[in-house]
Design a protein around this motif. Structure first.
Motif, PDB file in Angstrom:
ATOM      1  N   GLU A 120       9.771 -17.803 -38.309  1.00 58.52           N
ATOM      2  CA  GLU A 120      10.095 -16.463 -37.812  1.00 58.52           C
ATOM      3  C   GLU A 120      11.438 -17.297 -36.623  1.00 58.52           C
ATOM      4  O   GLU A 120      11.213 -17.926 -35.926  1.00 58.52           O
ATOM      5  CB  GLU A 120       9.163 -16.278 -37.418  1.00 58.52           C
ATOM      6  CG  GLU A 120       8.511 -14.616 -37.167  1.00 58.52           C
ATOM      7  CD  GLU A 120       8.742 -14.238 -35.814  1.00 58.52           C
ATOM      8  OE1 GLU A 120       9.421 -13.516 -35.478  1.00 58.52           O
ATOM      9  OE2 GLU A 120       8.574 -14.937 -34.858  1.00 58.52           O
ATOM     10  N   MET A 144       4.413 -12.251 -27.513  1.00 60.52           N
ATOM     11  CA  MET A 144       5.224 -12.169 -28.156  1.00 60.52           C
ATOM     12  C   MET A 144       4.319 -11.294 -29.279  1.00 60.52           C
ATOM     13  O   MET A 144       3.553 -11.430 -29.422  1.00 60.52           O
ATOM     14  CB  MET A 144       5.396 -13.017 -28.854  1.00 60.52           C
ATOM     15  CG  MET A 144       6.517 -14.045 -27.426  1.00 60.52           C
ATOM     16  SD  MET A 144       7.190 -15.730 -27.879  1.00 60.52           S
ATOM     17  CE  MET A 144       8.864 -14.912 -28.607  1.00 60.52           C
ATOM     18  N   MET A 145       5.372 -10.133 -30.497  1.00 60.65           N
ATOM     19  CA  MET A 145       4.837 -10.208 -31.440  1.00 60.65           C
ATOM     20  C   MET A 145       4.120 -10.587 -32.442  1.00 60.65           C
ATOM     21  O   MET A 145       4.541 -11.610 -32.541  1.00 60.65           O
ATOM     22  CB  MET A 145       6.025  -8.952 -31.609  1.00 60.65           C
ATOM     23  CG  MET A 145       5.462  -8.072 -32.603  1.00 60.65           C
ATOM     24  SD  MET A 145       6.643  -6.911 -33.205  1.00 60.65           S
ATOM     25  CE  MET A 145       7.128  -7.716 -35.016  1.00 60.65           C
ATOM     26  N   SER A 146       3.158 -10.332 -32.773  1.00 63.39           N
ATOM     27  CA  SER A 146       2.575 -11.309 -33.388  1.00 63.39           C
ATOM     28  C   SER A 146       3.467 -11.641 -34.849  1.00 63.39           C
ATOM     29  O   SER A 146       3.636 -10.623 -35.520  1.00 63.39           O
ATOM     30  CB  SER A 146       1.193 -11.311 -34.520  1.00 63.39           C
ATOM     31  OG  SER A 146       0.252 -11.772 -35.278  1.00 63.39           O
ATOM     32  N   LEU A 189       9.815  -1.835 -30.950  1.00 66.64           N
ATOM     33  CA  LEU A 189       8.731  -2.231 -30.044  1.00 66.64           C
ATOM     34  C   LEU A 189       8.630  -2.122 -28.654  1.00 66.64           C
ATOM     35  O   LEU A 189       8.401  -1.334 -27.351  1.00 66.64           O
ATOM     36  CB  LEU A 189       7.812  -2.756 -30.587  1.00 66.64           C
ATOM     37  CG  LEU A 189       7.337  -2.628 -32.064  1.00 66.64           C
ATOM     38  CD1 LEU A 189       6.313  -3.367 -32.297  1.00 66.64           C
ATOM     39  CD2 LEU A 189       6.343  -1.238 -31.715  1.00 66.64           C
ATOM     40  N   GLN A 190       9.836  -3.280 -27.797  1.00 63.56           N
ATOM     41  CA  GLN A 190      10.421  -3.655 -27.186  1.00 63.56           C
ATOM     42  C   GLN A 190      11.173  -2.605 -25.538  1.00 63.56           C
ATOM     43  O   GLN A 190       9.996  -2.063 -24.408  1.00 63.56           O
ATOM     44  CB  GLN A 190      11.118  -4.609 -27.231  1.00 63.56           C
ATOM     45  CG  GLN A 190       9.650  -5.758 -27.092  1.00 63.56           C
ATOM     46  CD  GLN A 190      10.762  -6.916 -27.625  1.00 63.56           C
ATOM     47  OE1 GLN A 190      12.321  -7.270 -27.653  1.00 63.56           O
ATOM     48  NE2 GLN A 190       9.885  -8.564 -28.191  1.00 63.56           N
ATOM     49  N   GLU A 240      12.659  -5.470 -39.748  1.00 68.04           N
ATOM     50  CA  GLU A 240      11.699  -6.477 -38.904  1.00 68.04           C
ATOM     51  C   GLU A 240      12.419  -6.708 -37.537  1.00 68.04           C
ATOM     52  O   GLU A 240      11.558  -6.936 -36.230  1.00 68.04           O
ATOM     53  CB  GLU A 240      11.288  -8.251 -39.388  1.00 68.04           C
ATOM     54  CG  GLU A 240      10.051  -9.133 -38.966  1.00 68.04           C
ATOM     55  CD  GLU A 240       9.921 -10.042 -39.051  1.00 68.04           C
ATOM     56  OE1 GLU A 240       9.765 -10.494 -40.006  1.00 68.04           O
ATOM     57  OE2 GLU A 240       8.328  -9.595 -38.824  1.00 68.04           O
ATOM     58  N   GLU A 265      11.504 -15.680 -33.821  1.00 66.96           N
ATOM     59  CA  GLU A 265      11.299 -15.776 -32.461  1.00 66.96           C
ATOM     60  C   GLU A 265      10.799 -16.508 -32.088  1.00 66.96           C
ATOM     61  O   GLU A 265      10.559 -16.704 -30.207  1.00 66.96           O
ATOM     62  CB  GLU A 265      11.209 -13.971 -32.335  1.00 66.96           C
ATOM     63  CG  GLU A 265      10.918 -13.517 -30.424  1.00 66.96           C
ATOM     64  CD  GLU A 265      10.515 -11.526 -30.859  1.00 66.96           C
ATOM     65  OE1 GLU A 265       9.996 -12.040 -29.899  1.00 66.96           O
ATOM     66  OE2 GLU A 265      11.046 -11.001 -31.653  1.00 66.96           O
ATOM     67  N   THR A 266       9.299 -16.633 -32.782  1.00 67.18           N
ATOM     68  CA  THR A 266       8.193 -17.856 -32.383  1.00 67.18           C
ATOM     69  C   THR A 266       8.164 -19.023 -32.831  1.00 67.18           C
ATOM     70  O   THR A 266       7.935 -19.985 -32.214  1.00 67.18           O
ATOM     71  CB  THR A 266       7.095 -16.889 -32.688  1.00 67.18           C
ATOM     72  OG1 THR A 266       6.668 -16.626 -34.113  1.00 67.18           O
ATOM     73  CG2 THR A 266       6.937 -16.066 -31.883  1.00 67.18           C
ATOM     74  N   ARG A 285      10.716  -4.906 -34.194  1.00 66.19           N
ATOM     75  CA  ARG A 285      10.543  -5.792 -32.507  1.00 66.19           C
ATOM     76  C   ARG A 285      11.190  -5.017 -31.279  1.00 66.19           C
ATOM     77  O   ARG A 285      10.673  -5.409 -30.980  1.00 66.19           O
ATOM     78  CB  ARG A 285      11.546  -7.047 -32.713  1.00 66.19           C
ATOM     79  CG  ARG A 285      10.369  -8.031 -33.365  1.00 66.19           C
ATOM     80  CD  ARG A 285      10.922  -9.643 -33.785  1.00 66.19           C
ATOM     81  NE  ARG A 285      10.347  -9.988 -34.749  1.00 66.19           N
ATOM     82  CZ  ARG A 285       9.235 -11.088 -34.864  1.00 66.19           C
ATOM     83  NH1 ARG A 285       8.613 -11.252 -33.666  1.00 66.19           N
ATOM     84  NH2 ARG A 285       8.323 -11.843 -35.491  1.00 66.19           N
ATOM     85  N   HIS A 340       5.834  -0.592 -26.238  1.00 64.73           N
ATOM     86  CA  HIS A 340       4.588  -0.159 -27.021  1.00 64.73           C
ATOM     87  C   HIS A 340       4.295   1.686 -27.279  1.00 64.73           C
ATOM     88  O   HIS A 340       3.195   1.104 -27.022  1.00 64.73           O
ATOM     89  CB  HIS A 340       3.784  -0.934 -26.965  1.00 64.73           C
ATOM     90  CG  HIS A 340       4.326  -2.188 -27.149  1.00 64.73           C
ATOM     91  ND1 HIS A 340       3.846  -3.138 -28.461  1.00 64.73           N
ATOM     92  CD2 HIS A 340       5.487  -3.063 -26.510  1.00 64.73           C
ATOM     93  CE1 HIS A 340       4.228  -3.962 -27.990  1.00 64.73           C
ATOM     94  NE2 HIS A 340       5.052  -3.929 -27.298  1.00 64.73           N
ATOM     95  N   LEU A 342       2.317  -9.925 -37.856  1.00 60.51           N
ATOM     96  CA  LEU A 342       2.086  -8.083 -38.225  1.00 60.51           C
ATOM     97  C   LEU A 342       3.115  -7.989 -39.509  1.00 60.51           C
ATOM     98  O   LEU A 342       2.310  -6.979 -40.143  1.00 60.51           O
ATOM     99  CB  LEU A 342       3.348  -7.515 -36.859  1.00 60.51           C
ATOM    100  CG  LEU A 342       3.348  -5.974 -36.401  1.00 60.51           C
ATOM    101  CD1 LEU A 342       1.846  -5.371 -36.542  1.00 60.51           C
ATOM    102  CD2 LEU A 342       4.071  -5.555 -35.780  1.00 60.51           C
TER     103      LEU A 342
END
Lengths: 148, 518
Positions: free
Chosen positions: B182, A35-37, B457-458, B450, B184-185, B454, B462, A40
């Motif tokens: 955050e 996953m994107m850090s 990028l997906q 942000e 997502e994570t 993200r 990338h 970042l």
């Protein structure tokens, strides 16, 4: 302004480096694999700030000095106001926690009146009472809600 | 159109009209007082709207924004001290008119021009926002990310004197927006173990601190100078000195039309702000005049030009917010918090999801224009007296309201800490010219930047080469690069020209000293 720009640029560059190499790794975990850090975007922003701050310093060091002298953008009066009003807020927050919100509110008004040069006792005593009563009327009577 | 009629039905009820009138009056007073602008007024008032119905709450805030834009002319005309920087060109001709005993004439023209500029700009907003939003819905995350980056760069470059400082402010805004868990994570970021920061930094205490408290501290540092600026203005003897005559109307109507157009265009472009609009309009009117040399001596057209453009900026600056979800001004950035709080998320989808509420917002904006005319007309003499109240008696009340407003956001003293922290940051950003406007806009659009970054990028896997499949994004990335180059060069040229002028001035002074010595 030139000197202020150089000083603020140095402070920001140091701040950016500290964030990049110390605070962000300490305060943000690397996140799961694949996953994107989560580091970042904050890291990118701090890298950006550091580079721009360095540019700000270089640009201002290369610029010709002001012929009329390098006047500080912050006057003594403004700095004093920041310190005095900051002290009033500190006292007010302490009173909020240990005495009552009412006392905290009264100190914000009376204290800032004093800081701003008001010396009439009836004004220093009367204005906090009047403003707090007005707030009570607005929130508790007109809007029908409690503040605290 | 049906929605708009339904919107008027929601607005044309006594309670809603009352709160709009309260907003306009409050805004007019705040605008008239030097140093207390619309941003301060709206930021402090958001918490007061927590307990109002959505339409009344948004009407109140819109009323404050509109009222303060018009009210700032009062102190510009009577005291030669603009309530907001955007009213500075109003003072150029308004103050000389007041000194000639024509204060009421200048105040009336300022009011009429404000109302007309504001009203027609609101119509432009209604006509443009929804069609633009339809196009915005076709935009994907890659394009949106590029547009957001472009907007932030554009705002950063234009809202301050230095591009570098503007970009630093923007980066800090986005950085502070990353504080909290955050999404997502679920990793906490920069919370330092404080649970209050898990949801991120609240916009309202931050905005109150940066805008209102910081401004009050700066005003407190200059309170003596501001309090001594009040001067006695006498009224003219004849009726013509107190009213706007038919011939003045004929001269001013084209000026107001031009000012409205300039203000609306400036408002649509993110970051330019009301000051650019009013100065451009004043300059254009002066250039178009047969007697440009008379400007600055009391030309009523000067007041009309500046005020119509100043007020036209407020509604049109909501166009990028409504159509794209991008706040183009600091007012729009603060209003986002209020809109979301009351169930309206600004952006292209709001026209589909909440058409009735959008229509009610439009209707309340139109009603606010009418109420502004009435409040301004009947309250002019009262407002003229209010601005003579010393600032040292106003600042304590504003500071108390700031504390209450910040506290009410979370009912936790932590909000006061946030407010104070950002008050200190706001103080230094203002004094060191780091554009708090860009900071706040960066903070507001930070989460969106942000998220779209993200997703981009997906989507791009990338691989930057995949950008070729997104031509709109490429256009905006190129526009960002061109903007940086263009503004950077313009700033360098401006700095070089200032240095040349200083050298010439210094050379002149040296010559004078030599002559005196000789």
């Amino acid at each position: 302004m030139r000197r202020a720009n150089v000083v603020s640029g140095v402070v920001l560059a140091v701040f950016g480096i500290a964030m990049l190499f110390a605070i962000i790794p300490w305060q943000i975990e690397p996140g799961p694999q694949g996953m994107m850090s989560p580091r970042l975007v904050p890291g990118m922003m701090m890298a950006f700030v550091t580079v721009l701050a360095a540019l700000l310093v270089i640009n201002n060091l290369r610029a010709e000095p002001d012929l009329e002298g390098d006047v500080s953008p912050i006057s003594r009066g403004e700095l004093l106001a920041l310190i005095r009003i900051g002290a009033i807020f500190a006292l007010s927050v302490a009173l909020f926690s240990w005495v009552s919100p009412l006392a905290a509110g009264a100190v914000v008004v009376a204290g800032s009146l004093l800081v701003l040069g008001e010396r009439r006792p009836w004004m220093i005593l009367g204005m906090p009472v009047l403003l707090l009563l007005a707030l009570w009327f607005l929130f508790y009577k007109v809007l029908g809600t409690a503040i605290v | 159109m049906d929605h708009l009629i339904a919107g008027f039905a929601d607005v044309l009820i006594p309670t809603t009209l009352f709160w709009i009138a309260v907003g306009v009056t409050l805004g007019y007073v705040l605008g008239a007082l030097p140093g207390l602008g619309k941003a301060t007024g709206v930021a402090v008032s958001i918490p007061l709207t927590f307990y109002l119905q959505p339409v009344a709450a948004l009407g109140l805030l819109i009323g404050i924004a509109k009222g303060s834009a018009a009210g700032s002319a009062v102190s510009a005309i009577l005291l030669n001290t603009p309530g907001e920087p955007s009213s500075a060109p109003t003072a150029l001709d308004g103050y000389p008119l007041a000194r000639q005993g024509k204060a009421q004439k200048a105040l009336k023209m300022g009011l009429y021009a404000s109302v007309l500029g504001d009203f027609f700009s609101t119509l432009i907003l209604i006509g443009l926002a929804a069609p633009l939003a339809r196009y915005a819905l076709l935009i994907g995350p890659v394009e949106l990310c590029a547009i957001l980056l472009f907007s932030l760069t554009f705002i950063g470059g234009l809202s301050g004197k230095s591009l570098i400082k503007g970009l630093i402010a923007a980066a800090f805004g986005v950085f502070f927006a990353t504080v909290g868990i955050e999404t997502e994570t679920f990793v906490p970021r920069l919370t330092f173990g404080m649970l209050e920061l898990d949801d991120g930094i609240a916009l309202v205490p931050m905005a109150i601190g940066m805008l209102a408290v910081a401004e009050m501290i700066i005003q407190a540092g200059n309170v003596r100078e501001l309090d001594t600026e009040a001067e006695k203005i006498s009224d003219g003897a004849t009726r013509d000195d107190r009213i706007v005559t038919a011939s003045e109307w004929r001269r001013c109507l084209p000026v107001i039309a031009r000012g409205t157009l300039i203000g609306s265009v400036v408002g649509i472009l993110p970051g330019l702000g009301a000051s650019v609009g009013s100065f451009l309009s004043y300059g254009a009117t002066r250039r178009a005049s047969k007697t440009p040399e008379k400007y600055g001596t009391g030309m009523i057209e000067g007041v009309a030009a500046a005020e119509s453009a100043d007020n036209a900026v407020v509604p049109s600056s909501l166009i990028p917010l409504f159509a794209l979800g991008i706040p183009g001004s600091v007012i729009a950035a603060i209003l986002i918090a209020a809109f979301i709080l009351h169930g309206l998320t600004p952006g292209p989808l709001m026209f589909r999801q909440q058409p009735k509420l959008v229509a009610a917002v439009y209707a309340s904006m139109i009603c606010a224009s009418g109420i502004l005319l009435m409040v301004g007309y009947f309250g002019q003499n009262i407002f003229a007296r209010i601005i003579k109240v010393p600032l040292r008696l106003i600042i304590p009340g504003v500071l108390l309201l700031c504390c209450v407003g910040a506290y009410m956001e979370t009912s936790n003293v932590f909000s006061i800490y946030v407010m104070l922290f950002f008050a200190v940051i706001g103080f230094f950003t203002r004094k060191l010219d780091f554009s708090f406007v860009t900071f706040l806009i960066g903070f507001v659009i930070g989460p969106n930047i942000e998220l779209t970054f993200r997703q981009s990028l997906q989507l791009l896997n990338h691989d930057a080469a995949n950008l070729a499949k997104h031509p709109i994004a490429i256009v905006f990335i190129l526009a960002t690069i061109v903007t940086i180059g263009w503004i950077g060069r313009a700033n360098t040229r401006k700095a070089a020209s200032v240095r040349r002028q200083r050298r010439v001035r210094a050379g002149g002074q040296d010559n004078m000293q030599i002559q005196k010595g000789g």
